[in-house]
Design a protein around this motif. Structure first.
Motif, PDB file in Angstrom:
ATOM      1  N   PHE A 115       0.786  -1.239   0.000  1.00  0.00           N
ATOM      2  CA  PHE A 115       0.000   0.000   0.000  1.00  0.00           C
ATOM      3  C   PHE A 115       0.821   1.293   0.000  1.00  0.00           C
ATOM      4  CE2 PHE A 115      -2.565  -3.229   2.310  1.00  0.00           C
ATOM      5  CZ  PHE A 115      -3.595  -3.367   1.392  1.00  0.00           C
ATOM      6  N   GLY A 116       2.136   1.207  -0.031  1.00  0.00           N
ATOM      7  CA  GLY A 116       2.956   2.409  -0.082  1.00  0.00           C
ATOM      8  C   GLY A 116       3.377   2.903   1.294  1.00  0.00           C
ATOM      9  N   VAL A 117       4.255   3.923   1.305  1.00  0.00           N
ATOM     10  CA  VAL A 117       4.853   4.403   2.557  1.00  0.00           C
ATOM     11  C   VAL A 117       3.835   5.025   3.504  1.00  0.00           C
ATOM     12  CG1 VAL A 117       7.138   4.755   1.548  1.00  0.00           C
ATOM     13  CG2 VAL A 117       5.459   6.608   1.464  1.00  0.00           C
ATOM     14  N   LYS A 118       2.707   5.515   2.983  1.00  0.00           N
ATOM     15  CA  LYS A 118       1.704   6.142   3.857  1.00  0.00           C
ATOM     16  C   LYS A 118       1.047   5.141   4.799  1.00  0.00           C
ATOM     17  CE  LYS A 118       0.577   9.957   0.704  1.00  0.00           C
ATOM     18  NZ  LYS A 118      -0.493  10.625  -0.098  1.00  0.00           N
ATOM     19  N   SER A 119       1.178   3.869   4.499  1.00  0.00           N
ATOM     20  CA  SER A 119       0.564   2.837   5.337  1.00  0.00           C
ATOM     21  C   SER A 119       1.435   2.446   6.528  1.00  0.00           C
ATOM     22  CB  SER A 119       0.269   1.589   4.500  1.00  0.00           C
ATOM     23  OG  SER A 119       1.472   1.016   4.006  1.00  0.00           O
ATOM     24  N   ILE A 120       2.692   2.920   6.554  1.00  0.00           N
ATOM     25  CA  ILE A 120       3.628   2.469   7.587  1.00  0.00           C
ATOM     26  C   ILE A 120       3.222   2.937   8.979  1.00  0.00           C
ATOM     27  CG2 ILE A 120       6.000   2.667   8.445  1.00  0.00           C
ATOM     28  CD1 ILE A 120       6.964   2.749   5.569  1.00  0.00           C
ATOM     29  N   LEU A 121       2.954   4.232   9.152  1.00  0.00           N
ATOM     30  CA  LEU A 121       2.618   4.756  10.477  1.00  0.00           C
ATOM     31  C   LEU A 121       1.345   4.124  11.040  1.00  0.00           C
ATOM     32  CD1 LEU A 121       3.255   6.605  12.817  1.00  0.00           C
ATOM     33  CD2 LEU A 121       2.059   8.466  11.618  1.00  0.00           C
ATOM     34  N   PRO A 122       0.232   4.040  10.259  1.00  0.00           N
ATOM     35  CA  PRO A 122      -0.956   3.358  10.792  1.00  0.00           C
ATOM     36  C   PRO A 122      -0.655   1.912  11.202  1.00  0.00           C
ATOM     37  CG  PRO A 122      -1.526   4.587   8.818  1.00  0.00           C
ATOM     38  CD  PRO A 122      -0.028   4.628   8.930  1.00  0.00           C
ATOM     39  N   TYR A 123       0.192   1.232  10.418  1.00  0.00           N
ATOM     40  CA  TYR A 123       0.537  -0.155  10.755  1.00  0.00           C
ATOM     41  C   TYR A 123       1.268  -0.215  12.095  1.00  0.00           C
ATOM     42  CZ  TYR A 123       2.278  -4.932  10.284  1.00  0.00           C
ATOM     43  OH  TYR A 123       2.548  -6.261  10.507  1.00  0.00           O
ATOM     44  N   ARG A 124       2.221   0.690  12.298  1.00  0.00           N
ATOM     45  CA  ARG A 124       2.966   0.716  13.552  1.00  0.00           C
ATOM     46  C   ARG A 124       2.025   0.932  14.744  1.00  0.00           C
ATOM     47  NH1 ARG A 124       7.787   4.865  11.658  1.00  0.00           N
ATOM     48  NH2 ARG A 124       8.994   3.386  10.386  1.00  0.00           N
ATOM     49  N   ILE A 125       1.078   1.846  14.599  1.00  0.00           N
ATOM     50  CA  ILE A 125       0.152   2.159  15.699  1.00  0.00           C
ATOM     51  C   ILE A 125      -0.715   0.949  16.037  1.00  0.00           C
ATOM     52  CG2 ILE A 125      -1.819   3.578  16.368  1.00  0.00           C
ATOM     53  CD1 ILE A 125      -0.558   5.855  14.694  1.00  0.00           C
ATOM     54  N   VAL A 126      -1.258   0.316  15.011  1.00  0.00           N
ATOM     55  CA  VAL A 126      -2.088  -0.880  15.238  1.00  0.00           C
ATOM     56  C   VAL A 126      -1.244  -1.998  15.858  1.00  0.00           C
ATOM     57  CG1 VAL A 126      -3.454  -2.687  14.111  1.00  0.00           C
ATOM     58  CG2 VAL A 126      -3.688  -0.307  13.375  1.00  0.00           C
ATOM     59  N   PHE A 127      -0.020  -2.149  15.389  1.00  0.00           N
ATOM     60  CA  PHE A 127       0.886  -3.181  15.915  1.00  0.00           C
ATOM     61  C   PHE A 127       1.102  -2.970  17.413  1.00  0.00           C
ATOM     62  CE2 PHE A 127       4.945  -5.161  16.853  1.00  0.00           C
ATOM     63  CZ  PHE A 127       4.946  -6.319  16.088  1.00  0.00           C
ATOM     64  N   ILE A 128       1.346  -1.734  17.813  1.00  0.00           N
ATOM     65  CA  ILE A 128       1.572  -1.401  19.221  1.00  0.00           C
ATOM     66  C   ILE A 128       0.341  -1.731  20.060  1.00  0.00           C
ATOM     67  CG2 ILE A 128       1.942   0.514  20.825  1.00  0.00           C
ATOM     68  CD1 ILE A 128       3.657   1.793  18.512  1.00  0.00           C
ATOM     69  N   CYS A 129      -0.840  -1.403  19.556  1.00  0.00           N
ATOM     70  CA  CYS A 129      -2.086  -1.684  20.291  1.00  0.00           C
ATOM     71  C   CYS A 129      -2.290  -3.180  20.504  1.00  0.00           C
ATOM     72  CB  CYS A 129      -3.280  -1.093  19.545  1.00  0.00           C
ATOM     73  SG  CYS A 129      -3.314   0.714  19.505  1.00  0.00           S
ATOM     74  N   PHE A 130      -1.939  -3.978  19.521  1.00  0.00           N
ATOM     75  CA  PHE A 130      -2.133  -5.425  19.626  1.00  0.00           C
ATOM     76  C   PHE A 130      -1.203  -6.057  20.666  1.00  0.00           C
ATOM     77  CE2 PHE A 130      -4.957  -5.233  16.148  1.00  0.00           C
ATOM     78  CZ  PHE A 130      -5.575  -6.473  16.014  1.00  0.00           C
ATOM     79  N   ILE A 131      -0.109  -5.383  20.988  1.00  0.00           N
ATOM     80  CA  ILE A 131       0.774  -5.887  22.039  1.00  0.00           C
ATOM     81  C   ILE A 131       0.031  -5.945  23.368  1.00  0.00           C
ATOM     82  CG2 ILE A 131       2.823  -5.331  23.433  1.00  0.00           C
ATOM     83  CD1 ILE A 131       4.074  -4.171  20.866  1.00  0.00           C
ATOM     84  N   GLY A 132      -0.707  -4.869  23.674  1.00  0.00           N
ATOM     85  CA  GLY A 132      -1.501  -4.842  24.908  1.00  0.00           C
ATOM     86  C   GLY A 132      -2.585  -5.898  24.910  1.00  0.00           C
ATOM     87  N   LEU A 133      -3.213  -6.085  23.765  1.00  0.00           N
ATOM     88  CA  LEU A 133      -4.260  -7.103  23.657  1.00  0.00           C
ATOM     89  C   LEU A 133      -3.680  -8.493  23.874  1.00  0.00           C
ATOM     90  CD1 LEU A 133      -7.176  -7.900  22.942  1.00  0.00           C
ATOM     91  CD2 LEU A 133      -6.507  -7.895  20.529  1.00  0.00           C
ATOM     92  N   GLY A 134      -2.520  -8.744  23.303  1.00  0.00           N
ATOM     93  CA  GLY A 134      -1.899 -10.052  23.432  1.00  0.00           C
ATOM     94  C   GLY A 134      -1.549 -10.402  24.862  1.00  0.00           C
ATOM     95  N   ALA A 135      -1.215  -9.390  25.665  1.00  0.00           N
ATOM     96  CA  ALA A 135      -0.817  -9.645  27.051  1.00  0.00           C
ATOM     97  C   ALA A 135      -1.956 -10.201  27.893  1.00  0.00           C
ATOM     98  CB  ALA A 135      -0.291  -8.360  27.685  1.00  0.00           C
ATOM     99  N   VAL A 136      -3.191  -9.891  27.531  1.00  0.00           N
ATOM    100  CA  VAL A 136      -4.335 -10.307  28.354  1.00  0.00           C
ATOM    101  C   VAL A 136      -5.261 -11.311  27.662  1.00  0.00           C
ATOM    102  CG1 VAL A 136      -4.323  -8.123  29.619  1.00  0.00           C
ATOM    103  CG2 VAL A 136      -5.715  -8.323  27.555  1.00  0.00           C
ATOM    104  N   ALA A 137      -4.988 -11.630  26.392  1.00  0.00           N
ATOM    105  CA  ALA A 137      -5.903 -12.485  25.621  1.00  0.00           C
ATOM    106  C   ALA A 137      -5.556 -13.960  25.750  1.00  0.00           C
ATOM    107  CB  ALA A 137      -5.864 -12.073  24.151  1.00  0.00           C
ATOM    108  N   LYS A 138      -6.557 -14.805  25.446  1.00  0.00           N
ATOM    109  CA  LYS A 138      -6.334 -16.237  25.308  1.00  0.00           C
ATOM    110  C   LYS A 138      -5.939 -16.488  23.855  1.00  0.00           C
ATOM    111  CE  LYS A 138      -7.550 -17.106  29.531  1.00  0.00           C
ATOM    112  NZ  LYS A 138      -6.540 -17.525  30.523  1.00  0.00           N
ATOM    113  N   LEU A 139      -4.815 -17.141  23.659  1.00  0.00           N
ATOM    114  CA  LEU A 139      -4.190 -17.089  22.342  1.00  0.00           C
ATOM    115  C   LEU A 139      -4.160 -18.387  21.542  1.00  0.00           C
ATOM    116  CD1 LEU A 139      -1.112 -14.803  22.960  1.00  0.00           C
ATOM    117  CD2 LEU A 139      -3.281 -14.218  21.938  1.00  0.00           C
TER     118      LEU A 139
END
Length: 447
Positions: A383-407
């Protein structure tokens, strides 16, 4: 609930294929093929490669690229030296017997040729993006080298999604469990701290990741290896017998003993190869994404550095874990995974459990840094370079979810996508072998 159960069952079937015997044979077979094509380069040039990686560390002059050889290696190691070195080795030996470690060595030795070929192609076909940074990896050498952009896109899709599992939620969950068990810290608190620490690094891009991993990765590997070496040295008289036992059990059924149910030769091969490939990622196509960012004027120079990644990961770190399990005698206790490694270290040295807990924390955190970069470069291809920052933000949020989720479902899905990444990558490696050989001959002919 029924939909989730049905989806989980479907993913499990795909996973059985993605990590089944045919795929493992293809992964290791590609390593053997490249070893032959390159005339055993990973053995004849290993000393020079280690010198380039750990002593010289960077090229002189203003070479194209974003980070040094050493930083590129540490970024790749940050993603591969992880819970697989602690839990994966223990699982392989607990299920397949001590002989599984021998087959992990085999995957590592031939995997070095695979890692070398991946890096040659990654640097040769890399491009400079709109931000002035280098972008490369399987999606680019498949697209440009084979003229198959759709197959490059398939790899990028698998990699960008797999990063949320194997390089994100699974890692934060492992840290949260370890910290809660050892220090009684709530998983949510661990997740928040991991999100903040990860954001502080990955939002700065590859140069920030390279700087941090070049400090963090050597420290974490050295600390873990020192702990393992202490146990090995205390039991040094048993090392020759342990090594002989490993080789013997690789070719003979392992009898039931203690809590160990026994294992066939095929079980030793299957679990040794599977955990070996899973640990060093040779052939999966992740590490060449980091290699493409290296400051170098010739693909072979970085490729020599890159192949030391598999040597360090499998031949050194995994061997340390395996010897600790065998020398302490706990490999047959009936335990498995990180729990088995923790008990073995605790039995072998004072405070050994803390060494493993600290290892899990550092290994998992560094894995998140490396895989965020892999994921963002894959999404950039789509999707090009403009997609990098949104991807990083979503990636960071999923770290918190992973800490408390059943995986259980997340693990199965990410494991499946991680394996499926190998298919387009291996196609690229096999069809572009002449390019790898040509670049290699040209480089050494000029020396």
């Amino acid at each position: 609930m029924e939909f989730i159960a049905a989806l989980d069952a479907l993913v499990s079937k795909i996973n059985a294929f993605a990590w089944g015997p045919p795929m493992l044979i293809l992964l290791v077979g590609t390593g053997f093929w490249l070893t032959i094509a390159l005339r055993g380069l990973q053995f004849t040039k290993l000393g020079h490669a280690l010198w380039l990686a750990l002593v010289k560390r960077k090229e002189e002059g203003d070479e194209p690229g974003d980070i040094t050889h050493f930083q590129a290696l540490m970024t790749a190691l940050s993603a591969t030296v992880g819970t697989g070195n602690i839990a994966g080795v223990a699982t392989a030996i607990a299920v397949g017997g001590p002989g599984a470690l021998f087959w992990m060595w085999i995957t590592g030795l031939v995997g070095m040729a695979t890692k070398y070929a991946e890096a040659v192609l990654a640097v040769k076909y890399r491009v400079q993006d709109e931000n002035g940074e280098m972008s490369g990896g399987p999606m680019y050498y498949i697209s440009k080298g084979l003229n198959l952009p759709w197959l490059g896109a398939v790899f990028a899709i698998f990699a960008s999604v797999a990063a949320f599992g194997i390089g994100n939620m699974v890692q934060s969950n492992s840290v949260a469990d370890a910290v809660e068990a050892t220090f009684s810290v709530p998983p949510l608190a661990t997740g928040i701290v991991l999100m903040i620490c990860t954001a502080a690094v990955v939002l700065g891009g590859i140069k920030s990741i390279g700087r941090v991993t070049s400090i963090l990765v050597p420290i974490m590997i050295v600390l873990y290896v020192i702990g393992a070496m202490y146990i090995i040295l205390v039991n040094i008289s048993g090392v020759p017998a342990a090594l002989a036992f490993i080789v013997k059990q690789a070719f003979n059924p392992t009898a039931a003993t203690g809590g160990f149910a026994g294992a066939t030769i095929m079980m030793a091969i299957r679990f040794g190869v599977a955990r070996g490939v899973f640990s060093n990622e040779s052939g999966l196509g992740s590490a060449p994404i980091a290699a493409a960012a290296a400051q170098t004027k010739h693909p072979v120079t970085q490729a020599l550095v890159s192949m030391t990644q598999t040597f360090i990961d499998t031949i050194i770190v995994c061997t340390m874990t395996g010897l600790v399990l065998i020398l302490t005698g706990l490999w047959s206790s009936g335990d498995t995974g990180a729990e088995l490694t923790t008990k073995a270290f605790a039995a072998g040295m004072p405070g050994g459990a803390y060494v493993v807990t600290l290892g899990i924390i550092l290994f998992a955190y560094s894995t998140m840094l490396g895989w965020c970069y892999y994921g963002e470069k894959s999404i950039e291809y789509l999707f090009g370079v403009k997609s990098i920052l949104p991807y990083r933000i979503v990636f960071i949020c999923f770290i918190g979810l992973g800490a408390v989720a059943k995986l259980s479902f997340v693990w199965n899905l990410s494991d499946t996508l991680n394996g499926l990444m190998a298919i387009p990558n291996l196609i690229g490696l096999l069809l572009l072998t002449p390019v790898v050989v040509s670049e290699t001959k040209k480089f050494f002919a000029d020396k």
